[in-house]
Write an enzyme that holds these catalytic residues in place. Sequence first.
Site, PDB file in Angstrom:
ATOM      1  N   ALA A   9       0.763  -1.523  -0.177  1.00 32.11           N
ATOM      2  CA  ALA A   9       0.198   0.380   0.489  1.00 32.11           C
ATOM      3  C   ALA A   9       0.731   1.364   0.473  1.00 32.11           C
ATOM      4  O   ALA A   9       2.276   1.673   0.948  1.00 32.11           O
ATOM      5  CB  ALA A   9      -1.103   0.011   1.321  1.00 32.11           C
ATOM      6  N   CYS A  10       0.261   2.481  -1.057  1.00 25.86           N
ATOM      7  CA  CYS A  10       1.046   3.388  -0.565  1.00 25.86           C
ATOM      8  C   CYS A  10      -0.587   4.685  -0.604  1.00 25.86           C
ATOM      9  O   CYS A  10      -1.541   4.126  -0.709  1.00 25.86           O
ATOM     10  CB  CYS A  10       1.881   4.163  -2.177  1.00 25.86           C
ATOM     11  SG  CYS A  10       1.297   4.255  -3.521  1.00 25.86           S
ATOM     12  N   GLY A  11       0.046   6.014  -0.713  1.00 25.53           N
ATOM     13  CA  GLY A  11      -0.790   7.330  -0.416  1.00 25.53           C
ATOM     14  C   GLY A  11      -1.561   6.775  -1.296  1.00 25.53           C
ATOM     15  O   GLY A  11      -3.365   6.826  -1.080  1.00 25.53           O
TER      16      GLY A  11
END
Length: 94
Positions: A9-11
């Site tokens: 996950a990332c922003g």
Amino acid sequence: MKKYTVLVACGAGIATSTVVCDRVENLLKDNHVNAEVVQCKISEVSSRQESADLIVSTTILPTTYNIPAEIATAYITGIGMDKLDQRILGHLKS
């Protein structure tokens, strides 16, 4: 053989998670870990955690989850990548 699910996950679920996703996929393949790596936004992790075994995030985690989580800064900076590799493998081989 158990098949694991790893959330990366990332922003926004696009830029940095793509780099980390590739790294994690190769790490697991090279170490013969049967796993699906799923790229997503950090905002999606809460709803996906029940069907996953590990979270690898490129950003600060906004909450505590029911599964182990690792921050993947090492894959972005290049510093401490081997240690992060071993922690990820440890979560999936235990």
